[in-house]
Structures are given as structure tokens and as C-alpha cells.
Design a protein around this motif. Sequence first.
Motif, PDB file in Angstrom:
ATOM      1  N   SER A 195     -59.976  59.867  28.600  1.00 21.88           N
ATOM      2  CA  SER A 195     -59.012  60.944  28.847  1.00 21.88           C
ATOM      3  C   SER A 195     -58.047  61.155  27.685  1.00 21.88           C
ATOM      4  CB  SER A 195     -58.225  60.660  30.137  1.00 21.88           C
ATOM      5  OG  SER A 195     -57.559  59.425  30.025  1.00 21.88           O
ATOM      6  N   SER A 196     -58.054  60.271  26.700  1.00 23.29           N
ATOM      7  CA  SER A 196     -57.163  60.472  25.541  1.00 23.29           C
ATOM      8  C   SER A 196     -57.623  59.606  24.368  1.00 23.29           C
ATOM      9  CB  SER A 196     -55.701  60.136  25.897  1.00 23.29           C
ATOM     10  OG  SER A 196     -55.581  58.783  26.279  1.00 23.29           O
ATOM     11  N   ILE A 233     -58.841  57.424  21.374  1.00 23.22           N
ATOM     12  CA  ILE A 233     -60.127  57.003  20.795  1.00 23.22           C
ATOM     13  C   ILE A 233     -61.287  57.365  21.715  1.00 23.22           C
ATOM     14  CG2 ILE A 233     -61.483  54.965  20.156  1.00 23.22           C
ATOM     15  CD1 ILE A 233     -58.740  53.671  19.276  1.00 23.22           C
ATOM     16  N   ARG A 255     -58.562  57.448  34.735  1.00 22.41           N
ATOM     17  CA  ARG A 255     -57.880  57.793  35.999  1.00 22.41           C
ATOM     18  C   ARG A 255     -57.429  59.249  36.010  1.00 22.41           C
ATOM     19  NH1 ARG A 255     -53.447  53.411  35.284  1.00 22.41           N
ATOM     20  NH2 ARG A 255     -53.710  54.414  33.255  1.00 22.41           N
ATOM     21  N   ARG A 256     -57.072  59.816  34.856  1.00 22.97           N
ATOM     22  CA  ARG A 256     -56.530  61.192  34.841  1.00 22.97           C
ATOM     23  C   ARG A 256     -57.689  62.207  34.842  1.00 22.97           C
ATOM     24  NH1 ARG A 256     -52.680  60.483  29.775  1.00 22.97           N
ATOM     25  NH2 ARG A 256     -54.429  59.105  29.255  1.00 22.97           N
ATOM     26  N   ASP A 263     -60.748  53.710  38.018  1.00 17.62           N
ATOM     27  CA  ASP A 263     -59.781  52.724  37.532  1.00 17.62           C
ATOM     28  C   ASP A 263     -60.589  51.462  37.222  1.00 17.62           C
ATOM     29  OD1 ASP A 263     -57.925  50.645  37.307  1.00 17.62           O
ATOM     30  OD2 ASP A 263     -56.530  51.608  38.684  1.00 17.62           O
ATOM     31  N   ASN A 293     -63.745  51.004  26.385  1.00 20.05           N
ATOM     32  CA  ASN A 293     -62.646  51.420  25.518  1.00 20.05           C
ATOM     33  C   ASN A 293     -61.283  51.431  26.224  1.00 20.05           C
ATOM     34  OD1 ASN A 293     -61.324  53.135  23.253  1.00 20.05           O
ATOM     35  ND2 ASN A 293     -61.194  54.454  25.064  1.00 20.05           N
ATOM     36  N   TYR A 352     -50.852  40.955  24.649  1.00 15.86           N
ATOM     37  CA  TYR A 352     -51.835  41.972  24.224  1.00 15.86           C
ATOM     38  C   TYR A 352     -52.878  41.330  23.304  1.00 15.86           C
ATOM     39  CZ  TYR A 352     -53.821  46.174  22.073  1.00 15.86           C
ATOM     40  OH  TYR A 352     -54.689  47.142  21.615  1.00 15.86           O
ATOM     41  N   VAL A 389     -53.787  53.195  15.246  1.00 17.58           N
ATOM     42  CA  VAL A 389     -54.353  54.536  15.400  1.00 17.58           C
ATOM     43  C   VAL A 389     -53.315  55.397  16.107  1.00 17.58           C
ATOM     44  CG1 VAL A 389     -56.322  55.863  16.251  1.00 17.58           C
ATOM     45  CG2 VAL A 389     -56.615  53.424  15.742  1.00 17.58           C
ATOM     46  N   THR A 428     -52.309  57.395  18.719  1.00 20.02           N
ATOM     47  CA  THR A 428     -52.725  57.777  20.082  1.00 20.02           C
ATOM     48  C   THR A 428     -51.517  57.620  21.009  1.00 20.02           C
ATOM     49  OG1 THR A 428     -53.328  55.557  20.818  1.00 20.02           O
ATOM     50  CG2 THR A 428     -55.035  56.800  19.644  1.00 20.02           C
TER      51      THR A 428
HETATM   52  N1  NAP Z   1     -54.123  53.053  19.161  1.00 25.07           N
HETATM   53  C1  NAP Z   1     -54.213  51.908  18.464  1.00 25.07           C
HETATM   54  O1  NAP Z   1     -53.441  51.664  17.514  1.00 25.07           O
HETATM   55  C2  NAP Z   1     -55.276  50.900  18.810  1.00 25.07           C
HETATM   56  C3  NAP Z   1     -55.526  49.856  17.909  1.00 25.07           C
HETATM   57  C4  NAP Z   1     -56.477  48.911  18.226  1.00 25.07           C
HETATM   58  C5  NAP Z   1     -57.162  48.987  19.412  1.00 25.07           C
HETATM   59  N2  NAP Z   1     -56.904  49.997  20.285  1.00 25.07           N
HETATM   60  C6  NAP Z   1     -57.636  50.030  21.552  1.00 25.07           C
HETATM   61  O2  NAP Z   1     -58.297  51.264  21.691  1.00 25.07           O
HETATM   62  C7  NAP Z   1     -58.529  51.525  23.069  1.00 25.07           C
HETATM   63  C8  NAP Z   1     -58.165  52.972  23.377  1.00 25.07           C
HETATM   64  O3  NAP Z   1     -56.769  53.135  23.206  1.00 25.07           O
HETATM   65  P1  NAP Z   1     -56.110  54.434  22.550  1.00 25.07           P
HETATM   66  O4  NAP Z   1     -55.412  53.981  21.337  1.00 25.07           O
HETATM   67  O5  NAP Z   1     -57.078  55.523  22.465  1.00 25.07           O
HETATM   68  O6  NAP Z   1     -54.956  54.729  23.613  1.00 25.07           O
HETATM   69  P2  NAP Z   1     -54.762  55.859  24.724  1.00 25.07           P
HETATM   70  O7  NAP Z   1     -54.804  57.206  24.106  1.00 25.07           O
HETATM   71  O8  NAP Z   1     -53.553  55.456  25.483  1.00 25.07           O
HETATM   72  O9  NAP Z   1     -56.061  55.694  25.629  1.00 25.07           O
HETATM   73  C9  NAP Z   1     -56.182  54.669  26.576  1.00 25.07           C
HETATM   74  C10 NAP Z   1     -57.222  55.089  27.585  1.00 25.07           C
HETATM   75  O10 NAP Z   1     -57.388  54.024  28.540  1.00 25.07           O
HETATM   76  C11 NAP Z   1     -57.393  54.590  29.823  1.00 25.07           C
HETATM   77  N3  NAP Z   1     -56.946  53.641  30.836  1.00 25.07           N
HETATM   78  C12 NAP Z   1     -55.787  52.948  30.871  1.00 25.07           C
HETATM   79  N4  NAP Z   1     -55.725  52.223  32.002  1.00 25.07           N
HETATM   80  C13 NAP Z   1     -56.879  52.467  32.674  1.00 25.07           C
HETATM   81  C14 NAP Z   1     -57.406  52.023  33.912  1.00 25.07           C
HETATM   82  N5  NAP Z   1     -56.722  51.172  34.714  1.00 25.07           N
HETATM   83  N6  NAP Z   1     -58.607  52.476  34.315  1.00 25.07           N
HETATM   84  C15 NAP Z   1     -59.299  53.344  33.527  1.00 25.07           C
HETATM   85  N7  NAP Z   1     -58.858  53.794  32.350  1.00 25.07           N
HETATM   86  C16 NAP Z   1     -57.651  53.364  31.941  1.00 25.07           C
HETATM   87  C17 NAP Z   1     -56.476  55.797  29.725  1.00 25.07           C
HETATM   88  O11 NAP Z   1     -56.828  56.759  30.732  1.00 25.07           O
HETATM   89  P3  NAP Z   1     -56.023  57.042  32.084  1.00 25.07           P
HETATM   90  O12 NAP Z   1     -54.580  56.753  31.850  1.00 25.07           O
HETATM   91  O13 NAP Z   1     -56.334  58.485  32.348  1.00 25.07           O
HETATM   92  O14 NAP Z   1     -56.661  56.130  33.090  1.00 25.07           O
HETATM   93  C18 NAP Z   1     -56.818  56.327  28.372  1.00 25.07           C
HETATM   94  O15 NAP Z   1     -57.925  57.197  28.437  1.00 25.07           O
HETATM   95  C19 NAP Z   1     -57.721  50.482  23.838  1.00 25.07           C
HETATM   96  O16 NAP Z   1     -58.573  49.446  24.290  1.00 25.07           O
HETATM   97  C20 NAP Z   1     -56.766  49.943  22.790  1.00 25.07           C
HETATM   98  O17 NAP Z   1     -56.347  48.626  23.084  1.00 25.07           O
HETATM   99  C21 NAP Z   1     -55.994  50.971  20.004  1.00 25.07           C
END
Ligand code: NAP
Length: 246
Positions: A15-16, A18, A38-39, A63, A90, A155, A189, A191
Motif C-alpha cells: 500500500s505504500s 517499497i 491493511r489499507r 494484516d 516486505n 527494530y 529510503v 517512505t
Molecule cells: N524506508 C527505509 O528506510 C527502509 C530501510 C530498510 C528497510 N526497510 C523495510 O522496507 C519494508 C517496507 O517499508 P517502507 O519503507 O516501504 O515503509 P512504508 O511505506 O511505511 O510501508 C510499510 C508497508 O507495510 C505495511 N504494513 C505495516 N503493518 C502491516 C501489517 N500489520 N499487516 C500488513 N501490512 C502491514 C503497510 O501497509 P498498511 O499500513 O496499509 O497495512 C505498508 O504498505 C519494511 O520491512 C521496512 O522495514 C525500509
Amino acid sequence: MSKLSDHAIIITGASSGIGEATARLLAQEGAAVTLAARRAARLEALKGEIESAGGRALVVEADVTDRAACQRLVDQTLDAFGRLDVLINNAGVMPLSFVKNARVDEWEQMVSVNINGVLYCTAAALPHFVEQEGGHIVNVSSVAGRRVFMGGAVYCATKFAVTAFSEGLRMELGPKYGIRVTCIEPGAVATELSNSIADEEYQAKSKFDATPLESEDIAEAIRYALTAPPRATVHEVLVMPTNQRM
Ligand SMILES: NC(=O)c1ccc[n+]([C@@H]2O[C@H](COP(=O)([O-])OP(=O)(O)OC[C@H]3O[C@@H](n4cnc5c(N)ncnc54)[C@H](OP(=O)(O)O)[C@@H]3O)[C@@H](O)[C@H]2O)c1
């Protein structure tokens, strides 16, 4: 014809950030993508965009902390597309805080989403991958799964777990069943991930002065891993912003 054009791919956290960028890219490559999070409204909007461009997408509101929902995610994908080739674990959360502030609810949420969610989705997809003697599991860990930083103790612990689990999966599933396992380790990243940081002391003391990556940079790394020849497992990919030191 693209290497992915006959593939069905589940992406959690679509939903957002990566997950969304990865779904968009893999759908452009011709894959049928299951969008999970979830969204639901955001997933439906992405599905509309993918279909308008001629792609195939399925929305499953799920979820990942709910084991039954993870099983439904796999079952509905098999029903809709008749196959499952790739699972991209992811979904993740990152409410950073200092340990002494004992924000235990947030610690539990990180363990539930970042670790249990990966385990539940993997468990749901594995019987299918084992039976077909093939498949690909992509786990989105982090540079935080390689090194610890202040405010990131829990984390980082969850991401170390994802990295360790990925290595165990590769050892057990690659040689015996031909299942490939990739651990993606992004640095920072741009996000929504840090929106959930609520520890005011952490907010006041943290500073990040590098230029973050874009979600599309990580989507490209995932595409690279998925399109490698079957003999090659791209097991670990660390992608850092050029000017990020740690
Ligand atoms: N951004 C960074 O700097 C970074 C760096 C290293 C690793 N990562 C990893 O990359 C991955 C994606 O993160 P992002 O940076 O793209 O952040 P993001 O935009 O906040 O995306 C997180 C995603 O996880 C979903 N999510 C959260 N809780 C959930 C649940 N209980 N059930 C199902 N989906 C759930 C959210 O969707 P809903 O809220 O709609 O459920 C959203 O789509 C994560 O594992 C993060 O740890 C990110």
C-alpha cells in the motif's frame, strides 16, 4: 517476453513505499501481482493504476500479524491466478525509540509485523513451493539487519532475525527443492516508514543528513534478484544511499 510475464507474485506491504513501487515495476514486467496490506483503499487505487496500464492485480486486505489472514492471502492468489511463483515479505514497521523508555507495545508490534508476519506468510506459501519444487522468497530486511544503531535496538533485532531466517531458508530450501531465497537490505529510503516514530526523546536527538534512496531503487534490486537465471540465487543485496555512512 519478460522473464516474469508468467509469474504470480505476492507482495506484502504493497500500500505504500517499497512494496508499492515493487508491485508497480513487476506488474509492468508482466507479472500478476497480489497486493496485500491493511489499507484496502490504497491497494484498490494501485490495482486500478496497474490494470489501466494493461497489467493484472488482485487486492487482498490482510494484516500479516494474523496467521489465518496470511494463509488466505496465499489461497486467494492461487484461486485467482492458478499459480504462485514469488512471495515478497516486505510489510514492516519501525517505531524507533530508546530502550530505557520501554515502549513495550511498540516493541511487540515490531516483533509481530517484522518477524511473525514474515514467518506466517512463509509458512503459508511453503507447502506450495515445496510441492512444485520451485519458487522464490524475497525478504525485505535492512542494513539494520547487519548493524545496530542507537534507538534501533528492537527494530534492528527484528531485522537481524529476518536476515538470519533468510539464510536458514536458503540452506534448507535451495539445494533440496530448488527454492530461491533473497534478503534485500536497504539503507535509508524515502517512505512513510518513520511516520510511526513517537518517542519524543528519540525524535529530538536523531538526525539523518544523507540523501535517502527512492523506493524504485529497491524495486530494481528485487527485479534483479527475480530475473537472475534459475541456477543463480541472489541471496543478499545491500543497497545504500551513496552519502549514508552507517
Ligand atoms: N524506508 C527505509 O528506510 C527502509 C530501510 C530498510 C528497510 N526497510 C523495510 O522496507 C519494508 C517496507 O517499508 P517502507 O519503507 O516501504 O515503509 P512504508 O511505506 O511505511 O510501508 C510499510 C508497508 O507495510 C505495511 N504494513 C505495516 N503493518 C502491516 C501489517 N500489520 N499487516 C500488513 N501490512 C502491514 C503497510 O501497509 P498498511 O499500513 O496499509 O497495512 C505498508 O504498505 C519494511 O520491512 C521496512 O522495514 C525500509
